[in-house]
Design an enzyme around this catalytic site. Structure first.
Site, PDB file in Angstrom:
ATOM      1  N   GLY A   1     -24.295   3.849 -15.722  1.00 22.38           N
ATOM      2  CA  GLY A   1     -25.190   4.451 -16.696  1.00 22.38           C
ATOM      3  C   GLY A   1     -24.654   5.797 -17.135  1.00 22.38           C
ATOM      4  O   GLY A   1     -23.572   6.219 -16.725  1.00 22.38           O
TER       5      GLY A   1
ATOM      6  N   SER B   1      -7.133   1.773  -4.088  1.00 20.26           N
ATOM      7  CA  SER B   1      -5.927   2.326  -3.464  1.00 20.26           C
ATOM      8  C   SER B   1      -5.068   3.072  -4.473  1.00 20.26           C
ATOM      9  O   SER B   1      -4.402   4.043  -4.123  1.00 20.26           O
ATOM     10  CB  SER B   1      -5.076   1.202  -2.865  1.00 20.26           C
ATOM     11  OG  SER B   1      -5.465   0.912  -1.564  1.00 20.26           O
TER      12      SER B   1
ATOM     13  N   ASP C   1     -17.117   9.068 -19.456  1.00 18.13           N
ATOM     14  CA  ASP C   1     -18.277   8.439 -18.830  1.00 18.13           C
ATOM     15  C   ASP C   1     -18.183   6.924 -18.979  1.00 18.13           C
ATOM     16  O   ASP C   1     -18.044   6.400 -20.092  1.00 18.13           O
ATOM     17  CB  ASP C   1     -19.557   8.965 -19.476  1.00 18.13           C
ATOM     18  CG  ASP C   1     -20.787   8.690 -18.642  1.00 18.13           C
ATOM     19  OD1 ASP C   1     -20.639   8.152 -17.528  1.00 18.13           O
ATOM     20  OD2 ASP C   1     -21.898   9.025 -19.097  1.00 18.13           O
TER      21      ASP C   1
ATOM     22  N   ASP D   1     -23.013   7.834 -11.600  1.00 19.65           N
ATOM     23  CA  ASP D   1     -23.599   6.598 -11.085  1.00 19.65           C
ATOM     24  C   ASP D   1     -22.803   6.135  -9.876  1.00 19.65           C
ATOM     25  O   ASP D   1     -21.699   6.617  -9.600  1.00 19.65           O
ATOM     26  CB  ASP D   1     -23.655   5.510 -12.167  1.00 19.65           C
ATOM     27  CG  ASP D   1     -22.299   5.163 -12.754  1.00 19.65           C
ATOM     28  OD1 ASP D   1     -21.425   4.694 -11.998  1.00 19.65           O
ATOM     29  OD2 ASP D   1     -22.106   5.369 -13.966  1.00 19.65           O
TER      30      ASP D   1
ATOM     31  N   ASP E   1       1.125   3.942  -3.179  1.00 20.84           N
ATOM     32  CA  ASP E   1       0.684   5.322  -3.037  1.00 20.84           C
ATOM     33  C   ASP E   1       1.784   6.310  -3.430  1.00 20.84           C
ATOM     34  O   ASP E   1       1.549   7.265  -4.183  1.00 20.84           O
ATOM     35  CB  ASP E   1       0.257   5.591  -1.595  1.00 20.84           C
ATOM     36  CG  ASP E   1      -0.972   4.814  -1.181  1.00 20.84           C
ATOM     37  OD1 ASP E   1      -1.678   4.312  -2.069  1.00 20.84           O
ATOM     38  OD2 ASP E   1      -1.228   4.705   0.031  1.00 20.84           O
TER      39      ASP E   1
ATOM     40  N   GLU F   1       0.820  -1.205   0.000  1.00 20.37           N
ATOM     41  CA  GLU F   1       0.000   0.000   0.000  1.00 20.37           C
ATOM     42  C   GLU F   1       0.858   1.260   0.000  1.00 20.37           C
ATOM     43  O   GLU F   1       0.644   2.184  -0.784  1.00 20.37           O
ATOM     44  CB  GLU F   1      -0.925   0.010   1.228  1.00 20.37           C
ATOM     45  CG  GLU F   1      -1.837   1.218   1.294  1.00 20.37           C
ATOM     46  CD  GLU F   1      -2.750   1.264   0.095  1.00 20.37           C
ATOM     47  OE1 GLU F   1      -2.531   2.138  -0.765  1.00 20.37           O
ATOM     48  OE2 GLU F   1      -3.664   0.434   0.006  1.00 20.37           O
TER      49      GLU F   1
END
Length: 510
Positions: free
Chosen positions: A479, A429, A467, A483, A234, A230
């Site tokens: 959608g 993450s 989108d 959403d 990052d 992690e």
């Protein structure tokens, strides 16, 4: 007279076995979080509301001196020692033996064993009684509150990307994050500078980004465990895409006390001065106690008032968020209205062009799915009124999660280096630091921090996003438009910058 505040929602530690009472009388350290003086600070929001100065914050929004006096009287009455105080952050630190703390706050401390075999911890099964002016006491209950939101592929994926490739695919605007501070919040693990140097050199970066480890509440940069994946993910994702920013990694214990302190200290850090914060840890919204959520909310509200945009991973376990009650859940702190919640996609590209992008859902292959849904803890914010957020599971109008998205499928994951080994890692993450780097570039180009970016992003809407309309995360279907799987979608970075610039021009402030 000290009048206890009403006790808030509390529950015994979930998924943990009670082992017996806590009889050890060794001193414990706790943090009292006090209410604000005056009204809540306005969120800094491009382009209309500039951030407050850190130097002015305490006088306007810190602890009320009268509340602080009462809390100190309470501590003396119960034989508790003051070990520190930061009135501007509304934090009073106390130490005392377990017996004194139990009498002071009206709780019974016990030992608990997590079902997953983790280390035993001290916890309590009832809500503490709080003195007047105190919204939470943190550190009595030391249950683990968060999990890292990364996923490693079960087999070597056929597709993966460097952060630089993803920055290109997502049209990141020119810039290197120069002049920006980026805070990264961690609750375990660590990094090795030699790994960072090797990784960034492999990407052809001329200079290794500056990274500083900050110890919070006893947390340390301690590489050598599973959480290193992690931490390194990052730093490497954000550092590759904003290499001239100054990075501060705040290491804290995985408790409500540690989480609050990490966010609060980062937000108020007048040395590193972050304008962006990246958080890739969280837990189901209902797994937090009410007081812990209140304290976290106060720290997140401080952050956005000070001009810090907080990007938070939305979770890796689909619409259930890993709960087994058959109901949809969202992850906190991603569900906070002060957090820019980051959902996940599956990205397939050919060279510099995106072929397809769908909702990340590999649940059938046991490789996770993006979090997302509707909060039962936070009401629908004003800026989300026209987004078409469905009703929460309890029928209320709640805050919709996520706001934005990016590549997260471990089968189309990020090429990183962890503990001397090149790996591919996915999960939401990775999306939080991806967005943190984009935010740093946007701040650099705009010449001012975005702060709470929600109002601007929801005003711009789908015009500056790709989108994502195909796929689901369990209970919610993608959608057109916003959403509860991928929010507005993945970024079109330059278009987003252009739209933000236009907003600034139309307001007469840029």
């Amino acid at each position: 007279m000290n009048i206890p505040a009403p006790r808030r929602h509390w529950h015994a530690p979930k998924h943990a076995r009670y082992l017996g009472p806590h009889d050890d009388d060794a001193p414990l350290d706790v943090t009292l979080v006090l209410r604000r003086r005056g009204e809540a600070p306005p969120a800094a929001a491009w382009p209309l509301h500039p951030p407050m100065r850190r130097a002015d914050f305490g006088a306007r929004c810190g602890a009320d001196p009268a509340d602080l006096d009462r809390a100190r009287d309470f501590a003396r009455t119960h034989g508790l020692q003051e070990t520190g105080c930061q009135p501007h952050r509304r934090a009073l630190h106390l130490r005392g033996p377990a017996a004194a703390l139990q009498r002071a706050f009206g709780v019974r401390l016990g030992h608990y064993q997590p079902e997953d075999g983790g280390a035993p911890f001290v916890g309590c099964a009832e809500a503490p009684a709080l003195p007047e002016g105190v919204i939470a006491v943190l550190g009595l209950d030391r249950r683990p509150v968060a999990r890292p939101q990364f996923r490693k592929p079960l087999a070597q994926p056929s597709r993966s990307y460097t952060p630089l490739q993803l920055g290109q695919l997502y049209g990141f605007p020119a810039g290197d994050g120069g002049g920006q501070g980026v805070a990264i919040i961690e609750f375990g693990g660590g990094y090795q500078e030699s790994d960072l140097a090797t990784y960034f050199q492999s990407l052809g970066l001329a200079k290794t980004p500056t990274v500083t480890a900050v110890s919070v509440a006893g947390g340390q940069n301690q590489p050598g465990g599973d959480a290193d994946a992690e931490v390194m993910l990052d730093i490497e994702v954000a550092g590759a895409l904003a290499p001239a920013a100054k990075f501060a990694v705040y290491f804290a214990p995985n408790t409500d006390q540690g989480f609050y302190e990490a966010i609060s200290q980062a937000a108020h850090d007048d040395t590193h001065k972050p304008s962006v914060m990246s958080i890739s840890w969280g837990g189901p919204e209902d797994s937090w106690t009410g007081a812990s959520r209140d304290a976290m909310q106060s720290a997140l509200q401080d952050a956005v008032a000070l001009g810090v945009t907080v990007a938070v991973a939305a979770g890796d376990s689909g619409s259930s968020d890993g709960e087994d009650d058959g109901q949809p859940h969202v992850d906190f702190p991603a569900s906070s209205p002060y957090a820019l919640a980051c959902g996940g996609t599956r990205l397939v590209a050919n060279g510099s062009a995106i072929n397809s992008e769908t909702v990340w859902n590999e649940t059938r292959a046991n490789e996770g799915a993006t979090g997302g849904g509707v909060s039962t803890a936070f009401p629908l914010p004003d800026w989300q009124q026209d987004a078409g957020v469905p009703r929460a599971p309890d029928g209320s109008a709640g805050r919709g999660v996520p706001d934005v998205a990016g590549d997260a499928d471990p089968r189309t994951g990020y090429q990183v280096r962890v503990d001397g080994e090149d790996q591919v890692i996915g999960g939401t993450s990775a999306v939080a630091p991806l967005w943190a780097a984009l935010l740093a570039r946007l701040n650099q180009q705009l010449g001012a921090p975005l702060g709470d970016a929600h109002a601007a992003i929801y005003q711009i809407g789908g015009k500056a996003f790709r989108d994502v309309t195909v796929g689901d995360n369990g209970d919610y279907q993608a959608g057109t438009g916003w959403d509860a799987c991928t929010g507005w979608g993945s970024p079109d970075g330059q278009t987003l910058l252009d739209a933000l610039t236009a907003l600034g021009g139309s307001s007469g402030s840029a």
